[in-house]
Design a protein around this motif. Sequence first.
Motif, short mmCIF file in Angstrom:
data_model
loop_
_atom_site.label_atom_id
_atom_site.label_comp_id
_atom_site.label_asym_id
_atom_site.label_seq_id
_atom_site.Cartn_x
_atom_site.Cartn_y
_atom_site.Cartn_z
N SER A 1 49.37 73.75 24.96
CA SER A 1 50.34 74.00 26.03
C SER A 1 49.71 73.91 27.40
CB SER A 1 50.96 75.39 25.84
OG SER A 1 51.58 75.50 24.58
N VAL A 2 48.40 73.89 27.48
CA VAL A 2 47.71 73.84 28.78
C VAL A 2 47.29 72.41 29.11
CG1 VAL A 2 45.77 74.71 30.12
CG2 VAL A 2 46.95 76.21 28.49
N CYS A 3 46.56 71.76 28.18
CA CYS A 3 46.05 70.41 28.46
C CYS A 3 46.92 69.32 27.85
CB CYS A 3 44.62 70.27 27.96
SG CYS A 3 44.46 70.38 26.16
N HIS A 4 47.92 69.69 27.03
CA HIS A 4 48.87 68.76 26.42
C HIS A 4 48.18 67.71 25.55
CE1 HIS A 4 51.94 70.53 28.97
NE2 HIS A 4 51.17 70.30 30.03
N GLN A 5 47.06 68.09 24.94
CA GLN A 5 46.36 67.22 24.00
C GLN A 5 46.47 67.81 22.60
OE1 GLN A 5 45.06 64.27 24.87
NE2 GLN A 5 45.67 64.63 27.01
N ALA A 6 46.32 66.95 21.61
CA ALA A 6 46.38 67.42 20.23
C ALA A 6 45.20 68.35 19.95
CB ALA A 6 46.37 66.24 19.27
N VAL A 7 45.49 69.43 19.28
CA VAL A 7 44.46 70.42 18.97
C VAL A 7 43.82 70.06 17.64
CG1 VAL A 7 43.97 72.85 18.57
CG2 VAL A 7 45.71 72.18 20.22
N ARG A 8 42.52 69.89 17.65
CA ARG A 8 41.77 69.62 16.44
C ARG A 8 40.77 70.75 16.26
NH1 ARG A 8 42.77 64.40 14.95
NH2 ARG A 8 43.65 63.05 16.57
N GLY A 9 41.02 71.59 15.28
CA GLY A 9 40.16 72.75 15.07
C GLY A 9 40.96 74.04 15.18
N LEU A 10 40.38 75.02 15.85
CA LEU A 10 41.04 76.32 15.99
C LEU A 10 42.27 76.19 16.89
CD1 LEU A 10 38.01 78.76 16.39
CD2 LEU A 10 39.44 78.40 14.37
N TYR A 11 43.38 76.73 16.41
CA TYR A 11 44.64 76.68 17.14
C TYR A 11 45.15 78.10 17.32
CZ TYR A 11 49.47 75.38 18.32
OH TYR A 11 50.67 75.23 18.94
N ALA A 12 45.32 78.54 18.54
CA ALA A 12 45.83 79.87 18.84
C ALA A 12 47.26 79.74 19.35
CB ALA A 12 44.96 80.55 19.90
N TRP A 13 48.14 80.62 18.85
CA TRP A 13 49.53 80.55 19.27
C TRP A 13 50.10 81.95 19.41
CZ3 TRP A 13 48.05 80.31 14.30
CH2 TRP A 13 48.77 81.04 13.37
N CYS A 14 51.20 82.05 20.14
CA CYS A 14 51.88 83.32 20.36
C CYS A 14 52.92 83.50 19.26
CB CYS A 14 52.54 83.35 21.74
SG CYS A 14 53.54 84.81 22.05
N GLN A 15 52.94 84.66 18.65
CA GLN A 15 53.93 84.92 17.61
C GLN A 15 55.32 85.14 18.17
OE1 GLN A 15 52.64 88.06 15.05
NE2 GLN A 15 50.65 87.15 14.63
N GLY A 16 55.41 85.36 19.47
CA GLY A 16 56.72 85.59 20.06
C GLY A 16 57.46 84.31 20.38
N CYS A 17 56.78 83.35 21.01
CA CYS A 17 57.43 82.10 21.42
C CYS A 17 56.95 80.89 20.64
CB CYS A 17 57.24 81.87 22.92
SG CYS A 17 55.52 81.62 23.41
N ALA A 18 55.92 81.06 19.80
CA ALA A 18 55.39 79.99 18.94
C ALA A 18 54.66 78.92 19.71
CB ALA A 18 56.49 79.37 18.08
N HIS A 19 54.37 79.10 20.99
CA HIS A 19 53.60 78.13 21.75
C HIS A 19 52.13 78.51 21.70
CE1 HIS A 19 57.58 77.60 24.01
NE2 HIS A 19 57.40 76.52 23.25
N GLY A 20 51.26 77.51 21.77
CA GLY A 20 49.84 77.79 21.71
C GLY A 20 49.03 76.59 22.13
N GLY A 21 47.77 76.57 21.71
CA GLY A 21 46.89 75.47 22.08
C GLY A 21 45.45 75.80 21.75
N HIS A 22 44.54 75.13 22.48
CA HIS A 22 43.12 75.40 22.28
C HIS A 22 42.81 76.86 22.57
CE1 HIS A 22 43.09 70.96 22.95
NE2 HIS A 22 42.16 71.01 21.99
N LEU A 23 41.95 77.42 21.78
CA LEU A 23 41.61 78.84 21.91
C LEU A 23 41.05 79.14 23.29
CD1 LEU A 23 41.30 81.64 20.63
CD2 LEU A 23 39.08 80.91 19.76
N GLN A 24 40.15 78.30 23.76
CA GLN A 24 39.53 78.54 25.06
C GLN A 24 40.54 78.39 26.19
OE1 GLN A 24 36.20 76.00 25.83
NE2 GLN A 24 35.77 76.86 27.85
#
Length: 810
Positions: free
Chosen positions: A764-787
């Motif tokens: 959701s920040v860099c708009h690139q495909a996440v390969r590896g660890l993926y962090a997301w919000c359980q409330g809105c289901a949006h997420g992205g790279h952990l860092q």
Amino acid sequence: MVSKSIICYLDGPANALAINRDSTQVVVAGRNVFKIFNIEEEEFVERLNLRVGKNLNLNFSCADVVWNPVEDNILATAATNGAVVTWNINKTSRSKQDMVFQDHKRSVNKVCFHTIEPHILLSGSQDGTMKCFDLRKKEASSTFYSLSESVRDVKFSPHHYFLFAAVQENGNVQIWDMRRTDRYEKQFTAHTGPVFTCDWHPEERRWLATGGRDKTIKIWDLSMKPMVEHCIQTIASVARIKWRPQQKFHIASCSLVIDFTINVWDIRRPFVPLAAFNEHKDVSTGFAWHHEPHIILSTSKDSTLYLHVFKDAIRPADHANPIGLDISCYGDISYAASNKIVRNGRSSFKGESYSSTKLPVFFRKHPSASDQFRSAVSSIFVFKNDGDKFLSMTWFIESARRYILSGRSFAELCEHNASVASDLQRPHVAQTWRILKLLYNAVPNLGAEHSWGVPSVGSISEMLKGIERDEAFDNSQEGSKSSRHNSGNTFKNRHQSGSKQSSRHVSGGTGNGVATTDRPDTSGATDNSTDSEESDNDKTITNIASGLGNTQGDFFFGDGETDQLMGFQCTLSQAPTIDSAQDWNLPGEAFQPRHPIKDCSPPPELDNAPSSPTSFDEDYIETKSMVGINGEVYDYTKLLMTPEVPSSPAWVFNDVIVDMLHYFAAQGDVQMCVSVLLVLGERFKGFVDETTQEQWFHSYIEILSCFQLWNVANKVISLSTISSISSLNQQSTTIHTLCGNCRRQMTRIGWFCDRCKIMPTQCSVCHQAVRGLYAWCQGCAHGGHLQHIQEWLQYHPWCPTGCGHLCEYT
């Protein structure tokens, strides 16, 4: 005004009840019962039976019922066939059924009327949708999708015209605005399991209470981000909850299973119910408060309808133990006791009084005794553990962290764990590890049937060499030759003194054979005899050291009784691990003589010389015999010449290890039991039953969890060979995800949406495909790279996609 409890028996089990606006009538609905009763002073009076008509179909099978809060003649029911049915009791016809809505595809769990608008009806179904019906249009005006498996309960807010709450099977709570059907206003995870019920507080605008399968009632503050304000722990799953009218902090609940009691809780004291009604003999399915806060109505699967008066309720707090004691896992002791002192039948309190007693009488508010807990003032004392070895659990934590249970040889594991126990000043545990190393490492290739046998002949020879060297050193310290000669021939002299018979001596200086020679009687020999005695001493030492003789002399170990050797027969061919290359030849003398030994003529015969006072009678020796294992009779004199090495019987010590494990378990040290089982592994398989091992493993893992030693617990689980234990770290690992684009739950493939046909794993920040660890919000289901998510949430409280959700990183 009802002054006592009332009971009414129904035609069948009831699933729900509802009370009208004036609290004068109650409706009870179930699969086979649907009746309205008038609430009289002394009893329930049946007013109307709604289960009548020509076609008694599933529309009459009710899962829930609700009374219109504005119009007393309108009822609504949730049918088990997916229909929402309204009833008009003012109809002149016999059947009071008004409208039937067949919009839901599965069973309807709940129905709810708007608090102000009498024509707006809301329903929640097992199909995961909520529908709002307009009774004027006779159709569903809007549909709300929860994106969940099912909706368990729905409630209109009494403080906001357009808001309603919905609780779901997946543990989420959603707040919706009726004007917007595409998206909820708020969503948060309230419970760890399905949420069965919810209720808005009638006075506090920001409070919403929820209850679920995780046996908790939670009060949420929804003013900003949802936060738990209070939490009540119950003993069973919570089926229904209702706030008590005119009492801000009181809420009632009933359970889904096990518990038949209706409890009233004070959220300020959430550990003990304020009051309890336990008249029902089966699970309570529904209850409702009378307009007076001292009366509550309930129904159950036991086919009864009760009206409870609050003064008749049981007070669990009155029966609670006023004294408490607890010991923490670190050895700290807490003690709590009531300050109440009873003197002459009157109770008084020590300590400070309540602040309200300092006010004038006309300013004090005296609440009803039935609405308050029993007054109690208590004191708590905490005693810190200052290194007490008996109470401290430091040894347990350090042992769990420092023990090595795999990855090295058995001897290294035992030695390392023994050193750890020694460092922690547990000598008995350290000694146990060392004994295990000695037992199992001595015979490493015998499998499960370990036993101890006889040591090898080579080890005996080495042992005797050392003993002979010590004997030689002791003899070298003597000042006279006579004492030196006598030191090794005491037993022989005793037999020769006063004897007229020939005695047999073991010879064979090479150690390769046994020869017996008969010599003439040498009666009258004195202590000055040198030649023959020196020769005999030489042969005796040589034979004993080579394992071919066992003359009882200075080299005999024990208390001097030859009976101890009875029954031990082991030839050289039977002795284990004989080193054939070992040199069995010993020097003729244990020490260098001071002068050359000359062959002296025998002393004159003393036929009539008296025997020594300490000498044995040869006749006694010849007649003395013993019985061997095979029943053969052996002479003591023959025993002295036998070329056999005594052996000890086989020792199977696994039973001793089993007793040792049970001893540690009885002492509460399951850590030692589990550690020994893991280190022994296949060596000890089958000696302790699997049920007992499973109990030890469960206890040890539970204690490790109390100390938050998660890594150690996982290591123990992974090393266990018991299937029920090794599968513990493979449970509760399912994660349900939602598509960030359409918000649909992805069940078939966890990272691919069947509806959108995309992989919603873009950051959701860099708009690139996440390969590896993926962090997301359980409330809105949006997420992205952990860092990236970490960096974003450090400076912004909302979601980076702009959806407006207040995300939280935990």
